[in-house]
Design an enzyme around this catalytic site. Structure first.
Site, short mmCIF file in Angstrom:
data_model
loop_
_atom_site.label_atom_id
_atom_site.label_comp_id
_atom_site.label_asym_id
_atom_site.label_seq_id
_atom_site.Cartn_x
_atom_site.Cartn_y
_atom_site.Cartn_z
N ASP A 83 0.86 -1.17 0.00
CA ASP A 83 0.00 0.00 0.00
C ASP A 83 0.91 1.24 0.00
O ASP A 83 2.08 1.12 0.36
CB ASP A 83 -0.88 -0.03 1.25
CG ASP A 83 -1.64 1.26 1.44
OD1 ASP A 83 -2.40 1.63 0.52
OD2 ASP A 83 -1.48 1.89 2.49
N ASP A 105 -0.17 5.17 0.85
CA ASP A 105 -0.44 6.12 1.96
C ASP A 105 -0.45 5.40 3.31
O ASP A 105 -1.21 4.46 3.50
CB ASP A 105 -1.80 6.80 1.76
CG ASP A 105 -1.78 7.79 0.61
OD1 ASP A 105 -0.94 8.72 0.64
OD2 ASP A 105 -2.60 7.65 -0.32
#
Lengths: 319, 319
Positions: free
Chosen positions: B44, B46
């Site tokens: 991922d 953020d």
């Protein structure tokens, strides 16, 4: 003996209707029984009393006869775009309950702290009804032109104690974000929906996004369900029962929508009468009938105008 | 013998951590094992690689070491506001999968009829990814200023075969209505959501309405659920597995969100590694752990940067 014969005739008609996969309509006998059994008649407006701007044939006369028979006649609509005042010219009397009223009545009934405010995502009618019970509100159409921007942080009013949503033809990201901030950041802030109707016939030939769009957008952000105050929530019936001294068991709900009108009637212990002058067609009705968890009205008429002749007859018998 | 002793030491640490109601973090041994077991590392962005505009300490070095160890390194984000091209300057390489890509890849994978068009409620990135697979689209930011009015009927394009939704800072009633008309009136029109994330930290100090607002609004009108193509939907892993020749069983998902990153890893048969540099705090993690239907990551690290030292050690052993 005459009654028995009539019943037998009705049964034959019933059997034939069922065989043809249609739901049998109220017979003359049924209608006379309804007039005898129910003191309070609650009506939906769109699709029941009128369609678009046209009153459905015979309906106004039938309503007038109900009143002459001493029945209490009330109207209930999930349209929150207008306050009750705006409906007066259409219905010519004042016992109208719209979902914008229901939101204000609900907050009033729970003793909403008047030092707090309501943020409205919806039309002016909601704000007018809130003002009528002494609740300060803002937002609504006054926020139509406001836009959010990720280039700056956004502030919200920490004194908002309720977000009240209805159908909003100017729904925007700004409004959804503002409402969500109040709900997520103000402890105890209430999430109220006048209704969650998916669509409405706001113009003659088109279905438009209803309050379901407003509620769905905010729900998708705050991840909780609103308190629904209009149909099919039972709140409004309790309010009406208290104010008009009527009993649900002696009341009948008349409407054209299974998922709001009829469901609301069933939820509140009223008898239910579906009319086929609005959104429900035979196919939908028969499908519900065959479904184990379908919404099944107690009675069906093609149009509420059909009651006119029988009500006239009942009135003459009464005299 | 050394290894056994180390394991015993780790177990003591584990027990102490559990007693303190925290979830134990990966030990040095665990990390070496992870480096041995998994060939494909999916990240991922953020909250895992960066926070706001700042890269998390040690993470870039750890990524570089993974690549030197011969690992495949991929990135996956539900942010659909930018197309993959826009992320390049942040991540300095091209194996990025964003949810806007996932929507285009999904339509491509099912052989979407190229004589039909897509209507987009979301940002330009979605339209760019659709164009990259030869699908014509319209709407998006081009519809930001359009408004609906109940004073006239509204028309829609009957050639729209898919509505594609993502986060939209200019979400409006017009867009919701247009999308709903396509979905309700065009036979077979697909309802695609890049993701349904409720909120995102689009500015440093505030959570903003995510794609959940867009999807919720339309869902509230059309009364059906979208096909979700981004996390936590398994579609994207199948696409990646086919394109990169990787096996989910030899892959590990690294992220900061339980409800998207970790759930997506679990849904797709990958190992899962939660990092505490984003939205998940100890309280949330422990609550999931105690819940029968909680989302439980296989491994936990305070930060992915913590792997740097161990990866360095592994690389030296390999040489």
């Amino acid at each position: 003996m005459t009654v028995v014969a009539a019943d037998a005739a009705v049964s034959q008609v019933d059997a034939a209707a069922a065989a043809a996969s249609t739901r049998p309509r109220c017979s003359t006998e049924d209608m006379l029984q309804l007039l005898q059994d129910y003191d309070c008649w609650v009506f939906d407006l769109d699709g029941t009393i009128w369609r678009g701007n046209e009153v459905i044939e015979g309906v106004l006369e039938a309503l007038e006869l109900l009143r002459k028979l001493g029945k209490k006649v009330l109207f209930m609509t999930n349209n929150s775009m207008k306050s009750r005042g705006s409906y007066l010219d259409k219905c010519l009397q004042d016992d109208i309950y719209c979902s914008s009223y229901s939101a204000a009545a609900y907050l009033d009934s729970i003793g909403f702290d008047r030092s707090k405010k309501a943020y409205v995502v919806g039309e002016r009618g909601i704000m007018q009804e809130l003002a009528a019970v002494g609740i300060e509100s803002f937002g609504g159409p006054d926020d139509n032109e406001k836009r959010a921007s990720f280039s700056s942080e956004m502030l919200h009013d920490t004194q908002v104690g309720a977000v009240v949503c209805g159908v909003d033809p100017n729904l925007s990201y700004y409004k959804v974000q503002y409402a969500s901030m109040c709900l997520l950041l103000n402890p105890g802030c209430l999430f109220i929906a006048t209704n969650t109707d998916a669509r409405g016939h706001f113009t003659p030939n088109l279905e438009w996004a209803g309050a379901g769009a407003t509620v769905g957008a905010i729900k998708g952000v705050v991840e909780r369900d609103p308190i629904v105050t209009g149909k099919p929530s039972p709140f409004l019936m309790q309010d009406i029962a208290a104010k008009h001294n009527v009993q649900p068991a002696k009341s009948i709900m008349v409407g054209d929508r299974l998922d709001t009108d009829i469901l609301w009637g069933l939820n509140t212990g009223m008898a239910t009468l579906l009319v086929m002058t609005g959104v429900t067609d035979e196919q939908l009705l028969v499908a519900q009938r065959g479904s184990s968890n379908g919404v099944k009205p107690h009675f069906v008429m093609d149009s509420f105008g059909d009651l006119r002749r029988v009500a006239q007859q009942a009135l003459q018998q009464q005299k």
